[in-house]
Design an enzyme around this catalytic site. Structure first.
Site, PDB file in Angstrom:
ATOM      1  N   CYS A   1       0.840  -1.203   0.000  1.00 31.23           N
ATOM      2  CA  CYS A   1       0.000   0.000   0.000  1.00 31.23           C
ATOM      3  C   CYS A   1       0.876   1.256   0.000  1.00 31.23           C
ATOM      4  O   CYS A   1       1.553   1.539  -0.985  1.00 31.23           O
ATOM      5  CB  CYS A   1      -0.968  -0.030   1.176  1.00 31.23           C
TER       6      CYS A   1
ATOM      7  N   HIS B   1      -3.438  -5.541   1.277  1.00 32.53           N
ATOM      8  CA  HIS B   1      -3.180  -5.790   2.694  1.00 32.53           C
ATOM      9  C   HIS B   1      -3.528  -7.245   3.023  1.00 32.53           C
ATOM     10  O   HIS B   1      -4.367  -7.862   2.367  1.00 32.53           O
ATOM     11  CB  HIS B   1      -4.027  -4.864   3.567  1.00 32.53           C
TER      12      HIS B   1
END
Length: 499
Positions: free
Chosen positions: A335, A432
């Site tokens: 991310c 994630h």
């Protein structure tokens, strides 16, 4: 009409163990046959959780819902506050970013709106469940804030809930902190307290007993339990204070050294938990170049303010230190960490930072532009490693849109869409929980072992099973320490007395 029996867990301070005890009660009530939900009115955290419908809530409430065996919803955490920079945070309401606000603005202008949002969310939750376990935040005795607080005794008022106060004996001064907290409460709010729990106890309980007897006589409140320290529970942490348990130095006894770059606004650090649990891995946090050493894997985790954290890396010399060893080490960016590995990050609308553009590390041929709309979504598909496909699932939560500046090899394909980058020994992805996928995690670590001339090893555990076992272990641990019959009696009597 409300039907749920509520129970609220408050603490004398942050990190007293409220989240874990709330998780334990959620599991216990569910095991005892009650349809149970967690609730935290307002959560300040950088570790978040994506609900099935793609909304963002505090990670603790998502995990607590899992412990209770129910699907997480935004009613369980209607307001999430995500700090972005000094004194400013992104306000997320029912899983969707509302706006960025300074602390004084939020306190002055948002109180009435927040109270309405919280009241409605709790009432809806209470009408759907039989038990609601409510978690407070910080301390209920913050006398400078209590006139407009939205997370402790005001929520106990909304829910008409009994309150258990938790003290952390491991930090010392537990009786002073419990008594001091109680004395600072108003007479009305003292009446909501039904007892205390002493948490994180180590040692001989008989030596503590005189203190327990004194406390009960002095305050008139019962000690409902003394919960022994549980140092090997493997349930996602939310509070950044949990990061203090991570080491910074290598461990020569472990075959793989994993250095996690710890920047000030690091988020969703639970992405790394499964690697921590691998027998051959040592995971440590690095905040300055002198700590970097010669790791086998460097991980750049998520960030709530990618531009500011990239700036931090350049200013501290960490960026230079990583670049100096880029051809000798494996690197993974997740991310915000993925964005930082690119060539440049821009924020034309000042979504996260007043600094509109900053150079990344230039390790991946990508550019990232911050958008005004956040992408929050659960995803599934497959990752590609050494021409092998591995089934993965996880979630995305980011403001940035990333594009490549030259032809690339993608890291994954999610729902038919190519995602991320694989570039020599570097991977970058928005997914994630990528390391929560057991077959991929072990294959990735075995590839690093191969580079070191080590034999591969088999997957040592199943992440989902391990989490379920941790919930059961935590519930058993708390059941032994707390008289649940007394808890149920308190909840029922409290509810009856209010009718």
């Amino acid at each position: 009409m409300k039907k749920a029996l509520p129970l609220m867990i408050q603490g004398t301070h942050s990190d007293a163990g409220k989240s874990l005890l709330t998780t334990a009660f959620c599991r216990i009530f569910a095991e005892d046959g009650f349809k149970t939900a967690p609730f935290k009115s307002q959560n300040m955290a950088l570790n978040s959780y994506i609900t099935k419908d793609g909304k963002e809530i505090g990670r603790a409430q998502g995990i607590q819902a899992e412990a209770a065996g129910v699907e997480a919803t935004t009613n369980m955490n209607p307001i999430l506050i995500k700090p972005t920079r000094e004194y400013e945070a992104q306000i997320v309401v029912h899983g969707v970013p509302l706006q960025n606000m300074y602390a004084y603005e939020y306190r002055k202008d948002f109180f009435k709106t927040g109270h309405r949002i919280i009241t409605k969310a709790y009432e809806e939750l209470a009408s759907e469940y039989e038990c609601v376990v409510i978690e407070g935040a910080g301390s209920p005795a913050e006398i400078n804030l209590n006139d407009r607080e939205l997370v402790n005794m005001r929520v106990a008022d909304i829910a008409q809930s009994p309150v258990i106060l938790v003290g952390d004996i491991d930090k010392g001064g537990v009786f002073a902190s419990l008594v001091g907290t109680i004395q600072l409460l108003s007479k009305e709010h003292k009446s909501k307290l039904v007892g205390v729990v002493i948490n994180k106890f180590r040692g001989d309980l008989s030596l503590l007993q005189p203190g327990l007897d004194w406390f009960e006589e002095y305050t008139g409140l019962p000690v409902l339990g003394v919960v022994p320290y549980l140092d090997d529970v493997e349930i996602d942490a939310e509070d950044s204070l949990a990061l203090t348990t991570y080491p910074t130095l290598p461990n020569p006894a472990k075959e793989l050294d994993v250095a996690v770059i710890s920047y000030p606004r690091m988020s969703n650090f639970t992405d790394l938990d499964p690697i921590r649990f691998e027998d051959d891995c040592h995971v440590r946090l690095v905040t300055k170049p002198s700590q970097l050493g010669t790791p086998d894997l460097i991980v750049f985790p998520g960030s709530k303010n990618t531009l500011e954290d990239a700036k931090y890396l350049h200013e501290t010399g960490l960026a230079e230190a990583v670049l100096a060893m880029k051809n000798k080490v494996n690197i993974a960016g997740i991310c915000g960490g993925y964005q930082i590995l690119g060539e440049v990050i821009t924020d034309p609308n000042e979504v996260e930072s007043t600094q509109k553009s900053i150079k990344g590390l230039g390790l991946l041929p990508i550019h990232t532009v911050m958008q005004t709309k956040k992408r929050t979504k659960r995803v599934s598909g497959h990752a590609i490693l050494r021409n092998q496909l591995y089934q993965i699932e996880g979630y995305e939560i980011h403001m940035g849109e990333t594009t490549s500046t030259e032809p690339i090899s993608h890291f994954a394909e999610l729902n038919g869409i190519k995602e991320g980058v694989t570039f020599t020994r570097i991977i970058g992805t928005y997914v994630h929980d990528i390391f929560h996928n057991d077959s991929f995690r072990r294959a990735y670590l075995n590839d690093i072992r191969r580079q070191k001339g080590l034999d591969p090893i088999k997957t040592t555990f199943n992440s989902r099973e391990r989490k379920a076992e941790s919930f059961q272990k935590l519930a058993r641990h708390v059941r032994k320490a707390i008289d649940m019959e007394k808890i149920y009696k308190i909840m029922s009597e409290y509810k009856s007395n209010l009718r």
